[in-house]
Design a protein around this motif. Structure first.
Motif, PDB file in Angstrom:
ATOM      1  N   ASP A 563      -7.064  -6.288   5.944  1.00 27.33           N
ATOM      2  CA  ASP A 563      -8.086  -6.496   4.909  1.00 27.33           C
ATOM      3  C   ASP A 563      -8.376  -5.193   4.159  1.00 27.33           C
ATOM      4  OD1 ASP A 563      -8.294  -9.132   5.620  1.00 27.33           O
ATOM      5  OD2 ASP A 563     -10.002  -8.836   6.968  1.00 27.33           O
ATOM      6  N   ARG A 564      -8.438  -4.089   4.878  1.00 26.17           N
ATOM      7  CA  ARG A 564      -8.739  -2.807   4.231  1.00 26.17           C
ATOM      8  C   ARG A 564      -7.574  -2.349   3.344  1.00 26.17           C
ATOM      9  NH1 ARG A 564     -11.627   1.670   7.813  1.00 26.17           N
ATOM     10  NH2 ARG A 564     -11.691   2.505   5.673  1.00 26.17           N
ATOM     11  N   PHE A 565      -6.351  -2.570   3.815  1.00 24.84           N
ATOM     12  CA  PHE A 565      -5.183  -2.249   2.980  1.00 24.84           C
ATOM     13  C   PHE A 565      -5.217  -3.057   1.679  1.00 24.84           C
ATOM     14  CE2 PHE A 565      -2.214  -0.784   6.626  1.00 24.84           C
ATOM     15  CZ  PHE A 565      -2.636   0.525   6.464  1.00 24.84           C
ATOM     16  N   SER A 566      -5.636  -4.323   1.770  1.00 18.84           N
ATOM     17  CA  SER A 566      -5.654  -5.194   0.596  1.00 18.84           C
ATOM     18  C   SER A 566      -6.606  -4.678  -0.483  1.00 18.84           C
ATOM     19  CB  SER A 566      -6.077  -6.610   0.998  1.00 18.84           C
ATOM     20  OG  SER A 566      -5.186  -7.147   1.945  1.00 18.84           O
ATOM     21  N   LYS A 567      -7.614  -3.908  -0.073  1.00 11.30           N
ATOM     22  CA  LYS A 567      -8.612  -3.408  -1.021  1.00 11.30           C
ATOM     23  C   LYS A 567      -8.228  -2.058  -1.634  1.00 11.30           C
ATOM     24  CE  LYS A 567     -12.259  -5.862   1.460  1.00 11.30           C
ATOM     25  NZ  LYS A 567     -13.448  -5.731   2.345  1.00 11.30           N
ATOM     26  N   VAL A 568      -7.128  -1.461  -1.145  1.00  8.20           N
ATOM     27  CA  VAL A 568      -6.671  -0.181  -1.701  1.00  8.20           C
ATOM     28  C   VAL A 568      -6.139  -0.416  -3.110  1.00  8.20           C
ATOM     29  CG1 VAL A 568      -4.971   1.682  -1.494  1.00  8.20           C
ATOM     30  CG2 VAL A 568      -6.164   0.827   0.548  1.00  8.20           C
ATOM     31  N   SER A 569      -6.512   0.454  -4.037  1.00 16.15           N
ATOM     32  CA  SER A 569      -6.063   0.316  -5.416  1.00 16.15           C
ATOM     33  C   SER A 569      -4.541   0.376  -5.502  1.00 16.15           C
ATOM     34  CB  SER A 569      -6.661   1.445  -6.265  1.00 16.15           C
ATOM     35  OG  SER A 569      -6.155   1.404  -7.585  1.00 16.15           O
ATOM     36  N   GLY A 570      -3.959  -0.599  -6.181  1.00 18.54           N
ATOM     37  CA  GLY A 570      -2.504  -0.650  -6.343  1.00 18.54           C
ATOM     38  C   GLY A 570      -1.801  -1.542  -5.357  1.00 18.54           C
ATOM     39  N   TYR A 700       5.016  -4.448  12.045  1.00 12.88           N
ATOM     40  CA  TYR A 700       4.824  -3.785  10.757  1.00 12.88           C
ATOM     41  C   TYR A 700       3.721  -4.445   9.931  1.00 12.88           C
ATOM     42  CZ  TYR A 700       9.233  -1.214  11.305  1.00 12.88           C
ATOM     43  OH  TYR A 700      10.225  -0.382  11.741  1.00 12.88           O
ATOM     44  N   TYR A 701       3.089  -3.594   9.097  1.00 14.01           N
ATOM     45  CA  TYR A 701       2.352  -4.077   7.940  1.00 14.01           C
ATOM     46  C   TYR A 701       3.317  -3.946   6.755  1.00 14.01           C
ATOM     47  CZ  TYR A 701      -1.773  -2.956  10.820  1.00 14.01           C
ATOM     48  OH  TYR A 701      -2.695  -2.864  11.829  1.00 14.01           O
ATOM     49  N   ALA A 702       3.669  -5.042   6.126  1.00 20.91           N
ATOM     50  CA  ALA A 702       4.477  -5.000   4.906  1.00 20.91           C
ATOM     51  C   ALA A 702       3.515  -5.017   3.719  1.00 20.91           C
ATOM     52  CB  ALA A 702       5.421  -6.190   4.848  1.00 20.91           C
ATOM     53  N   VAL A 703       3.531  -3.964   2.915  1.00 11.03           N
ATOM     54  CA  VAL A 703       2.548  -3.796   1.840  1.00 11.03           C
ATOM     55  C   VAL A 703       3.271  -3.775   0.495  1.00 11.03           C
ATOM     56  CG1 VAL A 703       0.662  -2.392   0.947  1.00 11.03           C
ATOM     57  CG2 VAL A 703       1.138  -2.420   3.413  1.00 11.03           C
ATOM     58  N   LYS A 704       2.919  -4.739  -0.362  1.00  5.40           N
ATOM     59  CA  LYS A 704       3.475  -4.786  -1.713  1.00  5.40           C
ATOM     60  C   LYS A 704       2.579  -3.958  -2.622  1.00  5.40           C
ATOM     61  CE  LYS A 704       6.307  -7.039  -4.702  1.00  5.40           C
ATOM     62  NZ  LYS A 704       7.759  -7.201  -4.575  1.00  5.40           N
ATOM     63  N   ILE A 705       3.181  -2.985  -3.338  1.00  7.10           N
ATOM     64  CA  ILE A 705       2.360  -2.080  -4.151  1.00  7.10           C
ATOM     65  C   ILE A 705       2.805  -2.119  -5.613  1.00  7.10           C
ATOM     66  CG2 ILE A 705       1.993  -0.563  -2.170  1.00  7.10           C
ATOM     67  CD1 ILE A 705       3.930   1.426  -3.474  1.00  7.10           C
ATOM     68  N   ASP A 706       1.946  -1.571  -6.453  1.00  2.00           N
ATOM     69  CA  ASP A 706       2.242  -1.404  -7.875  1.00  2.00           C
ATOM     70  C   ASP A 706       2.905  -0.038  -8.056  1.00  2.00           C
ATOM     71  OD1 ASP A 706       2.366  -1.210 -10.595  1.00  2.00           O
ATOM     72  OD2 ASP A 706       0.226  -1.499 -10.953  1.00  2.00           O
ATOM     73  N   LEU A 707       4.175  -0.036  -8.474  1.00  2.35           N
ATOM     74  CA  LEU A 707       4.918   1.217  -8.594  1.00  2.35           C
ATOM     75  C   LEU A 707       4.391   2.126  -9.702  1.00  2.35           C
ATOM     76  CD1 LEU A 707       8.592  -0.009  -8.038  1.00  2.35           C
ATOM     77  CD2 LEU A 707       7.088   1.166  -6.415  1.00  2.35           C
ATOM     78  N   LEU A 717      -3.477   4.348   1.216  1.00  4.07           N
ATOM     79  CA  LEU A 717      -3.028   3.758   2.487  1.00  4.07           C
ATOM     80  C   LEU A 717      -3.147   4.776   3.620  1.00  4.07           C
ATOM     81  CD1 LEU A 717       0.169   1.834   1.260  1.00  4.07           C
ATOM     82  CD2 LEU A 717      -2.036   0.831   1.898  1.00  4.07           C
ATOM     83  N   ASN A 718      -2.753   6.013   3.323  1.00  4.07           N
ATOM     84  CA  ASN A 718      -2.827   7.083   4.329  1.00  4.07           C
ATOM     85  C   ASN A 718      -4.273   7.297   4.778  1.00  4.07           C
ATOM     86  OD1 ASN A 718      -2.451   9.312   5.908  1.00  4.07           O
ATOM     87  ND2 ASN A 718      -1.537  10.598   4.329  1.00  4.07           N
ATOM     88  N   LYS A 719      -5.184   7.368   3.823  1.00  2.70           N
ATOM     89  CA  LYS A 719      -6.598   7.586   4.148  1.00  2.70           C
ATOM     90  C   LYS A 719      -7.156   6.439   4.998  1.00  2.70           C
ATOM     91  CE  LYS A 719     -11.120   8.198   1.969  1.00  2.70           C
ATOM     92  NZ  LYS A 719     -11.873   8.227   0.689  1.00  2.70           N
ATOM     93  N   THR A 720      -6.822   5.218   4.592  1.00  7.37           N
ATOM     94  CA  THR A 720      -7.322   4.046   5.328  1.00  7.37           C
ATOM     95  C   THR A 720      -6.774   4.032   6.747  1.00  7.37           C
ATOM     96  OG1 THR A 720      -7.395   2.814   3.253  1.00  7.37           O
ATOM     97  CG2 THR A 720      -7.462   1.538   5.292  1.00  7.37           C
ATOM     98  N   TRP A 721      -5.482   4.352   6.887  1.00  8.91           N
ATOM     99  CA  TRP A 721      -4.844   4.376   8.220  1.00  8.91           C
ATOM    100  C   TRP A 721      -5.540   5.399   9.129  1.00  8.91           C
ATOM    101  CZ3 TRP A 721      -0.760   2.186  10.979  1.00  8.91           C
ATOM    102  CH2 TRP A 721      -0.309   2.893  12.096  1.00  8.91           C
ATOM    103  N   ASN A 722      -5.741   6.610   8.622  1.00 16.36           N
ATOM    104  CA  ASN A 722      -6.323   7.666   9.454  1.00 16.36           C
ATOM    105  C   ASN A 722      -7.774   7.379   9.817  1.00 16.36           C
ATOM    106  OD1 ASN A 722      -4.102   9.445   9.749  1.00 16.36           O
ATOM    107  ND2 ASN A 722      -4.353  10.116   7.625  1.00 16.36           N
TER     108      ASN A 722
END
Length: 875
Positions: A563-570, A700-707, A717-722
């Protein structure tokens, strides 16, 4: 045409002439014979020749028996010094000739040295173990509808074999887990390390089988106690600096703690076992209870391997004949029939079926390329040397008149060849040292070139040097040594006297045939790689980041982080899964369909994944619906291949049918059919696939991002993970990079063949440039006359171009079928492959023509534009 003089008279003259004056006497009398034929006729000329021969017999015979010429031995120090002095002078006068030959030989030798170093490096893998011929690995052949090969065996096999039989002097099991988290705690400070090579749970006999020296600790007891570990010197320094690491502790994946009881010497570069952390096997039960169980005969995992050192005199065939008993005892009802075998230690590095890093076929190909490049460079030398021979005709004639014999002239030319070759070898060694870091980067290796310690490389360079000297120098040396002094001094030698154009044509054809075979190989491999990377895989792999799930995560933690990854911009979408649709990490099992009594006789590739998996990877549903959100298996999606394996007429027949996997532990109805996608590389066929939710098997978390905002999104993603996992290491990889690893070996081979093809072409161009330069100088008068008579510049250029055009076409006719056969054999390694069409050969021949014309064009144009007045005056 002049008929030869009477044979018997010529034989008498040759037999009784002194060797030092034989050629002069025969030459003078031959000229008189030609004059007599013109003036008095053939018959009178024969009589006069015979009479003159008889008159000369007595003085020649007396001279032969009474006079002794003191000719020095042609390999004496005096002569060798003379050879080198004259060789240096000749090369100084012909700088362009020397430069072209040195450059061509240096490039060929550079490639040969690099290839020899690379091949030697791979052939040396794990050859330092004592009694290596008695060391084997247990491997598994899985016989279903097809045969699958695994370097792993069921966990209990090693223990059972050790207890049941005495054929093994030592038996050791090793369970290796890659990409583990290592945590060190020192007071409030916590250090985290991600070890790609992982941790190996190891039985103590492992270090009696393999020669990995223990520097600290007792070999007999170092890993006998639970929660003990040994580290290599490098890892010990990395974790604990210069302090004594003995009795220091660390944790693995935040699960199990270990105490250091020993230090291993750093691993050599030529071993396939790269793990540097070994822990006690008795601790495996705390880390992976199923794999440590003595009853885990139901399946195999890539983590588990087992090695044996057979007793002297025990044959592997004898041991293999005993292994089917374990299948009958523990797997009698399984449709996945196991066949256990012994793989020799010497094959571990080369057998691709069991994960070998480099096949012997690839090494053979590289070796042949190295040999071909050396031959190409030598062909250049022979071509240029024979072409230049006419320029040295008068020198040879004078030497012969002054008493030089053929052996001296031959060794004179060999000395010149040696001077060029030794210069080229020194330059090649320098170029090899400069190029080696790039090759190490390509192969992720640590190959070194050290002539002082590597006697094999030193011996190879010496052998290659002598080979090049005599292979390149012998033919031109023999040609020059046999010049007739009379014809040489009168300037009447022709192309026929130096072997004619036919020899050089054959050599040029050989050279360009090798180049074209390499070019065709490059085109085919590049097209296959492009096909594998750009073809529709049946899913969308773009802009997907694969993040490993943190060790010790529970379902609630995984959902929260999703859920937190989903809220990351991009971030566009997030899916929990075991692996991407196409992955080298696979979970295969035999399915049971529609509550049948027996499992099916085929394998299914299980993709544990949540309900976001299908829309995120854009998998195409052809029937039914997607699975509903769930934490455990409730229902399945299958692909079209599943229906084909069951011989169903329509995939729709699968909907609503029950499927059970993993021995009945996973069970649910089929609710949707997905269009087939490539679940493995193009090397393998598409498998039957099942997709279902299972939180216990997500990796795995498979994360689709905006390139468009890649860096910002990755930072988020790094900040949320840590924030969620401060005690673990953040790591990620793009999916397209993971898929590219399928073809790592092919990509490396492509880079190498591209480099060597470029070398072969460049060496060939050097030779062409030299030959055209020589032809231009020989045809100066002809070109001047043609221009005076009205020939255009294009017509003059065509004089040069037509000769080489014919040779390139002949080379193509030779190279095309050979290259077609070899590359078709290579393509058989792929289940999905390109076809070798006419366009491949058209590109190869067109490219060769273009390169040749560019090379020939400069000198040809220069000769064609020369003022005819100057051309004729120069003659």
């Amino acid at each position: 045409m002049l008929r030869p003089p009477p044979r018997f008279a010529a034989w008498l003259l040759k037999t009784f002439s002194h060797p030092d004056t034989s050629e002069e006497v025969q030459g003078d009398l031959l000229e008189l014979y030609a004059y007599w034929v013109e003036t008095v006729g053939q018959r009178s000329a024969d009589w006069r020749y015979s009479l003159s021969a008889l008159k000369l017999l007595r003085p020649l015979a007396q001279r032969k028996t009474n006079e002794q010429y003191t000719t020095p031995f042609f390999l004496s120090p005096v002569m060798l010094r003379n050879y080198l002095k004259i060789a240096f002078r000749n090369l100084s006068r012909n700088k362009s000739y020397a430069t072209i030959n040195v450059s061509g030989l240096a490039l060929g030798m550079t490639c040969a040295i690099l290839i020899f170093t690379l091949v030697s490096y791979h052939l040396s893998f794990d050859n330092f173990h004592a009694n290596a011929d008695r060391i084997y690995r247990f491997v598994t052949e899985q016989h279903r509808e097809t045969v699958h090969y695994s370097r792993s065996v069921p966990g209990p096999l090693g223990k059972s074999f050790r207890n049941d039989y005495t054929f093994g002097e030592k038996v050791a099991r090793v369970a290796t887990y890659d990409d583990v988290l290592i945590t060190l705690e020192s007071g409030k400070d916590v250090q985290k390390f991600k070890e790609d090579e992982g941790v190996a749970f190891t039985e103590t006999d492992f270090f009696d089988i393999f020669n990995y020296p223990l520097l600290k600790g007792d070999k007999a007891t170092v890993l006998t106690q639970p929660n003990t570990a040994i580290l290599t010197e490098r890892i010990a320094r990395k974790y604990f600096g210069n302090t004594n690491p003995i009795n220091k502790t660390f944790r693995v994946d935040n699960k199990v703690s270990f105490r250091v009881t020993g230090i291993l010497k750093d691993l050599p570069i030529n071993t396939d076992r790269r793990t540097e952390i070994y822990v006690s096997y008795v601790t495996l039960k705390q880390f992976d209870d199923w794999l440590a169980s003595d009853d885990a005969w139901g399946g195999i995992t890539s983590a588990m391997q087992c090695y044996v050192k057979l007793r002297p005199g025990v044959s592997p065939a004898r041991v293999e004949s005993l292994l089917p008993a374990y299948v009958k005892k523990y797997r009698a009802k399984s449709k996945n029939v196991h066949v256990y075998k012994l793989q020799p230690l010497a094959d571990l590095h080369f057998d691709a079926r069991y994960g070998g890093a480099m096949t012997k076929t690839n090494l053979l190909v590289l070796g042949l390329i190295g040999l071909f490049l050396m031959i190409t460079a030598c062909v250049n030398f022979v071509n240029l040397a024979t072409a230049q021979a006419l320029n040295r005709a008068k020198e040879v004639g004078v030497r012969k008149v002054l008493g030089s014999i053929r052996g001296q002239l031959f060794w004179q030319f060999i000395s010149e060849t040696g001077l060029i070759t030794i210069t080229a070898v020194v330059l090649a060694i320098v170029l090899s040292l400069l190029t080696l870091p790039y090759m190490n980067e390509w192969f992720q290796s640590q190959i070194r070139i050290n002539l002082l310690t590597d006697w094999r490389l030193t011996l190879f360079i010496l052998a290659a040097t002598f080979f090049v000297i005599f292979f390149s120098g012998s033919y031109p040396g023999l040609i020059i040594a046999r010049f007739q002094p009379v014809l040489a001094l009168k300037g009447k030698l022709s192309q026929q006297n130096i072997g004619g154009f036919n020899i050089r044509r054959s050599l040029i054809v050989t050279q360009f045939a090798i180049s074209q075979m390499l070019i065709i190989g490059v085109i085919v491999i590049a097209n296959q790689m492009r096909y594998a990377k750009q073809s529709d895989l049946g899913f969308n792999k773009d802009a997907v980041v694969m993040l490993p799930i943190a060790t010790g995560s529970n379902p609630q933690t995984m959902h929260t982080l999703t859920d937190r990854f989903s809220k990351v911009s991009g971030v566009k979408n997030v899916s929990l899964c075991r692996a991407a649709p196409s992955s080298s990490s696979n979970w295969t099992t035999s399915p049971t369909y529609d509550n049948r009594a027996e499992p099916e006789n085929f394998n299914v590739n299980v993709r544990a994944a949540d309900d976001h998996y299908v829309p995120m990877f854009e998998l195409d549903l052809v029937a039914g619906r997607n699975i509903f959100p769930a934490d455990s298996v409730k229902e399945f999606l299958v692909n079209e291949m599943f229906a084909k394996k069951l011989n169903l007429k329509s995939p729709d027949e699968l909907l609503g049918k029950m499927v059970s996997l993993n021995g009945g532990r996973l069970k649910g109805p089929i609710v949707g059919i997905i269009r087939d996608f490539h679940d493995l590389s193009f090397h393998q066929a598409i498998n039957a696939v099942c997709i279902g939710s299972d939180m216990n098997n997500y990796d795995y978390y498979a994360v689709k991002i905006d390139l468009a905002n890649t860096q910002q999104t990755l930072a988020g993603l790094n900040k949320t993970w840590n924030e969620m996992h401060p005690d673990q290491v953040y790591d990620y990889e793009f999916l397209d990079e993971q898929i590219a690893e399928f073809y790592e070996t092919e990509s490396l081979m492509l880079k190498l063949i591209q480099a060597f093809a470029a070398m072969a072409i460049f060496i060939g161009c050097l030779g062409l440039y030299g030959l055209v330069s020589f032809m231009a100088s020989q045809k100066t008068k002809e070109i001047g006359i043609r221009k005076v008579l009205g020939s255009t510049t294009g017509q003059i250029i065509w004089i040069f171009a037509k000769e080489f055009s014919r040779l390139i076409l002949i080379a193509f006719i030779v190279a095309a079928p050979v290259a077609w056969y070899v590359m078709n054999a290579w393509l058989k390694n792929f289940q999905f492959q390109i076809s070798i069409g006419a366009d491949v050969f058209a590109i190869a021949i067109a490219g060769t023509f273009l390169i040749a014309f560019v090379t020939v064009g400069y000198q040809a144009t220069k000769a064609a534009l020369m003022n005819p007045i100057k051309s004729l005056r120069s003659e």
